[in-house]
Motif scaffolding. Structure first.
Motif, PDB file in Angstrom:
ATOM      1  N   ILE A  35      -7.404   5.324   0.156  1.00  0.00           N
ATOM      2  CA  ILE A  35      -7.029   6.711   0.431  1.00  0.00           C
ATOM      3  C   ILE A  35      -6.159   6.747   1.683  1.00  0.00           C
ATOM      4  O   ILE A  35      -6.084   5.761   2.423  1.00  0.00           O
ATOM      5  N   MET A  36      -5.533   7.897   1.943  1.00  0.00           N
ATOM      6  CA  MET A  36      -4.720   8.037   3.148  1.00  0.00           C
ATOM      7  C   MET A  36      -4.728   9.452   3.724  1.00  0.00           C
ATOM      8  O   MET A  36      -4.404   9.627   4.895  1.00  0.00           O
ATOM      9  N   MET A  37      -5.100  10.463   2.949  1.00  0.00           N
ATOM     10  CA  MET A  37      -5.027  11.834   3.435  1.00  0.00           C
ATOM     11  C   MET A  37      -6.183  12.137   4.400  1.00  0.00           C
ATOM     12  O   MET A  37      -7.331  11.745   4.139  1.00  0.00           O
ATOM     13  N   PRO A  38      -5.916  12.838   5.503  1.00  0.00           N
ATOM     14  CA  PRO A  38      -6.961  13.123   6.495  1.00  0.00           C
ATOM     15  C   PRO A  38      -8.160  13.881   5.935  1.00  0.00           C
ATOM     16  O   PRO A  38      -9.286  13.667   6.384  1.00  0.00           O
ATOM     17  N   THR A  39      -7.939  14.764   4.953  1.00  0.00           N
ATOM     18  CA  THR A  39      -9.078  15.496   4.386  1.00  0.00           C
ATOM     19  C   THR A  39     -10.042  14.545   3.684  1.00  0.00           C
ATOM     20  O   THR A  39     -11.261  14.708   3.763  1.00  0.00           O
ATOM     21  N   SER A  47       3.656   9.152   6.671  1.00  0.00           N
ATOM     22  CA  SER A  47       3.669  10.147   5.607  1.00  0.00           C
ATOM     23  C   SER A  47       4.272  11.471   6.082  1.00  0.00           C
ATOM     24  O   SER A  47       3.873  12.015   7.121  1.00  0.00           O
ATOM     25  N   HIS A  48       5.206  12.004   5.304  1.00  0.00           N
ATOM     26  CA  HIS A  48       5.792  13.313   5.606  1.00  0.00           C
ATOM     27  C   HIS A  48       4.775  14.435   5.403  1.00  0.00           C
ATOM     28  O   HIS A  48       4.929  15.518   5.985  1.00  0.00           O
ATOM     29  N   GLU A  49       3.768  14.189   4.578  1.00  0.00           N
ATOM     30  CA  GLU A  49       2.747  15.210   4.351  1.00  0.00           C
ATOM     31  C   GLU A  49       1.777  15.329   5.523  1.00  0.00           C
ATOM     32  O   GLU A  49       1.110  16.343   5.671  1.00  0.00           O
ATOM     33  N   VAL A  50       1.718  14.302   6.348  1.00  0.00           N
ATOM     34  CA  VAL A  50       0.770  14.296   7.458  1.00  0.00           C
ATOM     35  C   VAL A  50       1.461  14.545   8.791  1.00  0.00           C
ATOM     36  O   VAL A  50       0.941  15.257   9.647  1.00  0.00           O
ATOM     37  N   PHE A  51       2.655  13.962   8.988  1.00  0.00           N
ATOM     38  CA  PHE A  51       3.370  14.078  10.257  1.00  0.00           C
ATOM     39  C   PHE A  51       4.745  14.695  10.039  1.00  0.00           C
ATOM     40  O   PHE A  51       5.434  14.390   9.060  1.00  0.00           O
ATOM     41  N   GLU A  52       5.117  15.526  10.979  1.00  0.00           N
ATOM     42  CA  GLU A  52       6.461  16.086  10.984  1.00  0.00           C
ATOM     43  C   GLU A  52       7.421  15.041  11.543  1.00  0.00           C
ATOM     44  O   GLU A  52       7.181  14.464  12.600  1.00  0.00           O
ATOM     45  N   MET A 103       0.835  -1.209   0.000  1.00  0.00           N
ATOM     46  CA  MET A 103       0.000   0.000   0.000  1.00  0.00           C
ATOM     47  C   MET A 103       0.866   1.252   0.000  1.00  0.00           C
ATOM     48  O   MET A 103       0.604   2.209  -0.741  1.00  0.00           O
ATOM     49  N   GLU A 104       1.905   1.251   0.822  1.00  0.00           N
ATOM     50  CA  GLU A 104       2.780   2.422   0.903  1.00  0.00           C
ATOM     51  C   GLU A 104       3.448   2.699  -0.445  1.00  0.00           C
ATOM     52  O   GLU A 104       3.491   3.851  -0.905  1.00  0.00           O
ATOM     53  N   SER A 105       3.956   1.656  -1.108  1.00  0.00           N
ATOM     54  CA  SER A 105       4.609   1.865  -2.405  1.00  0.00           C
ATOM     55  C   SER A 105       3.599   2.258  -3.483  1.00  0.00           C
ATOM     56  O   SER A 105       3.923   3.032  -4.393  1.00  0.00           O
ATOM     57  N   SER A 106       2.362   1.761  -3.382  1.00  0.00           N
ATOM     58  CA  SER A 106       1.331   2.126  -4.366  1.00  0.00           C
ATOM     59  C   SER A 106       0.989   3.604  -4.267  1.00  0.00           C
ATOM     60  O   SER A 106       0.792   4.279  -5.285  1.00  0.00           O
ATOM     61  N   PHE A 107       0.914   4.136  -3.055  1.00  0.00           N
ATOM     62  CA  PHE A 107       0.648   5.567  -2.890  1.00  0.00           C
ATOM     63  C   PHE A 107       1.806   6.398  -3.439  1.00  0.00           C
ATOM     64  O   PHE A 107       1.586   7.443  -4.060  1.00  0.00           O
ATOM     65  N   ARG A 108       3.028   5.954  -3.197  1.00  0.00           N
ATOM     66  CA  ARG A 108       4.178   6.692  -3.730  1.00  0.00           C
ATOM     67  C   ARG A 108       4.156   6.705  -5.262  1.00  0.00           C
ATOM     68  O   ARG A 108       4.524   7.700  -5.890  1.00  0.00           O
TER      69      ARG A 108
END
Length: 652
Positions: free
Chosen positions: A222-226, A553-558, A199-204
């Motif tokens: 999906i994975m984004m919080p929005t 995800s770097h887009e979700v967590f620092e 799943m992680e590689s598919s999103f990338r």
């Protein structure tokens, strides 16, 4: 209307024998091409009546066909969304011999009825090796599965959405459109064991949304919080997630009732509300928290005695390196039995019972055999007695027999009254449900068994990860320990106050589940059409929130690779897991969300926090290697090899 009056009047005068009105015979005779012929001619009357009868039958046939078309459409969506059948629709389909030819407009909305070719491959399911999947893939090539496009119901405003730039469902990127070919590839390459990494590689590779076809299953991932927020806003009053069909088939073939985990609709909601009173509400937590604390303290006392007796080092500072996973499984089983049944089963002795060891083995077998069965027809495998299904069903049988024995003992205790005659004595969730008398004994058995089966590995495995992360992050461990010691001293041994004063403990559990979610997806079937990542997603589509790539995800967590429990300390109520720069909630979903979240959540959270509290009070944790753990997926995420941890005793 006037054109219909003349024939009606003709029939009236023919039947009554009255004379025709002046001027009518002439006009009627002209139409018939015979000037002297009148309505009193019996042949003319019979011909006219035959015409009327033929027209009536044509109208009835036309109406029956239209009713059958509508019934076929409703039946399709009832089956798709697992709703109850409608007898009236079934009768309308029978009226036309179930031969319904849908108009092109409806045919684009509903997949035409047809036989399932997979059931013609009975011989291929004798063993579940590659040959099985090859045959299934070939069957799909002979008669391809209906296109996903045929399942999309266009809403009235879809053209307006297109004008606004919303993209078509078919444009969502996917990993391959042939579900059986994908399933064969998964089986051949062993991807089920690393589904979280897939799943992680598919999103990338494909972006923040993609479609997956596996066997007969299809989903939008999906994975984004929005997007998660939009999905949960459309879950409806009775949220529905993907049914674990192998579990449901076991209940059906064995004649067992289903618990809330396998139910949907109003039946699920009524049972769930009754269970919430005993396992989710704050009053319920106050009742079972002391029981969990007793088990956690006994576990640490037993482990400390073992380290002091078998470890190395000076007296009072002994240390011992071991694989804690067997002990953690026994702790989880002991804690679950104490809370659910109100009894201790003595798993911390030097020789734990063989019955309990078999139960733990059965749970592990059940979890390991579930993923491949999700994409194959379990009822067919049951009839064929396929080895994979036999292993799965046997494991469930043992889980049920273990639960049945405990329930019978609990029932006998209930008949004798509270032990010692003390009022207010908590006899476990089982006793509470029996006292309430709102669920039948069969439904109590079903739900207690599900809670028991889901309460061992799902707490023991995250505790392995938590101990490992604390051990390889000594600075984090010391910060959490300092807060724990201070809170425990102020609470004077009250477990509830101790947990309230140590928010970093809760953060440790949430941070562990961010990096190592027990279940790697949360699923919903939206009840209305929604837009995700600017793609139209029809109502009734299986949508999965993928938790493993979300948590990393770097887009979700620092700094997502850093283990930092304090990142959760500033989370506001109702916004699970706010992070600096993240811009919203829906980041901590390991237990699900809303009314369909994990029913055993409060038990599991407090169980893990209390054990970590007492371990940090008694031991300093270290590991020889700080390398990342390799993980595998067997319906839950777990270490490929359990980590070995060094426990060094601390003075109280």
């Amino acid at each position: 209307m006037e054109s219909l009056l003349a024939p009606i009047k003709a029939l009236k005068f023919c039947v009554s024998g009255e004379k025709t009105p002046p001027g009518w015979t002439k006009s009627w005779s002209k139409r018939q091409g015979s000037k002297g012929r009148t309505c009193t001619d019996p042949r003319l009357l019979r011909a006219y009546q035959a015409d009327l009868e033929r027209e009536r039958k044509q109208r009835e046939a036309m109406n029956a066909q239209k009713n059958a078309e509508r019934a076929a459409m409703r039946t399709h969506f009832r089956r798709k969304h697992q709703l109850t059948k409608n007898a009236k629709d079934a009768e309308r389909l029978r009226a036309v011999g179930r031969k319904v030819s849908l108009p092109p407009g409806l045919a684009q909305m509903v997949r035409p009825e047809g036989r399932d070719d997979s059931f013609s491959l009975i011989h291929a399911f004798q063993s579940l090796g590659l040959s099985t999947l090859i045959c299934m893939m070939l069957a799909s090539c002979v008669r391809p599965l209906a296109s996903t496009r045929s399942l999309c119901v266009r809403p009235a405003g879809w053209r307006d959405e297109r004008r606004r730039g919303v993209r078509d469902f078919q444009e969502i990127p996917h990993t391959g459109s042939n579900g059986w070919a994908n399933l064969l590839r998964f089986w051949r390459e062993g991807r089920f064991r690393v589904l979280h990494q897939h799943m992680e590689s598919s999103f990338r590779r494909l972006g923040p949304i993609y479609r997956e076809f596996l066997g007969s299953q299809s989903s939008v991932n999906i994975m984004m919080p929005t997007d998660t927020s939009e999905l949960f806003r459309s879950e409806g009053l009775h949220p529905r997630r993907m049914t674990l069909q192998p579990w449901a088939t076991h209940r059906e073939t064995r004649g067992h009732s289903k618990g809330v985990f396998l139910k949907n609709g109003t039946e699920w909601r009524s049972d769930r509300l009754l269970l919430n009173k005993e396992v989710m509400l704050a009053s319920a937590v106050r009742r079972f928290l002391p029981l969990l604390d007793d088990v956690a303290q006994d576990f640490c006392s037993s482990l400390r005695q073992r380290v002091e007796a078998e470890g190395v080092g000076e007296t009072g500072q002994r240390r011992m390196t071991l694989d804690p996973s067997p002990d953690l499984f026994r702790f989880a089983l002991e804690a679950s039995c104490h809370v659910l049944y109100g009894e201790r089963i003595g798993l911390f002795s030097s020789s734990p019972s063989e019955e309990s060891e078999r139960f733990i083995w059965a749970v592990e077998r059940m979890l390991a055999t579930t993923p491949p069965l999700l994409y194959l027809p379990p009822r067919l495998l049951h009839h064929l007695r396929a080895p994979l299904w036999t292993t799965h069903a046997t494991a469930w049988d043992h889980i049920f027999s273990h639960a049945e024995a405990r329930i019978q003992r609990g029932y006998k205790r209930q008949q004798m009254g509270p032990s010692g005659g003390s009022e207010g004595h908590f006899q476990g969730v089982l006793g509470q449900l029996m006292d309430a008398g709102q669920l039948s004994l069969e439904l109590i058995r079903a739900n207690i068994t599900e809670l028991m089966a889901g309460g061992v590995d799902t707490t023991a495995v995250p505790l392995q990860f938590a101990l490992f992360e604390l051990a390889r992050n000594p600075d984090v461990q010391e910060r959490v320990r300092a807060q724990v010691l201070s809170s425990w001293q102020r609470a004077s041994g009250n477990p509830q106050k101790a947990l309230q004063g140590a928010p970093l403990l809760k953060g440790t559990v949430k941070e562990t589940l961010r990096l190592y979610p027990v279940g790697i997806t949360v699923q919903r079937y939206p009840v209305r059409d929604i837009v995700l990542q600017n793609y139209h997603v029809p109502a009734g589509t299986l949508v999965q929130v993928c938790l493993y790539p979300l948590g990393r995800s770097h887009e979700v967590f620092e700094s997502p690779a850093r283990f930092e429990p304090s990142r959760w300390a500033g989370a506001e109520p109702g916004a699970e897991g706010l992070d600096a720069g993240s811009g919203g909630g829906f980041r901590s979903l390991a237990f699900g969300f809303g009314s369909r979240q994990c029913v055993g959540r409060r038990i599991a959270e407090n169980e893990m926090q209390l054990l970590l509290l007492h371990i940090l009070r008694n031991f300093r944790l270290t590991v020889s290697s700080t390398e990342d753990l390799n993980t595998k997926y067997t319906l839950i995420l777990q270490p490929e090899t359990p980590p070995r941890i060094t426990f060094s005793t601390l003075s109280h």
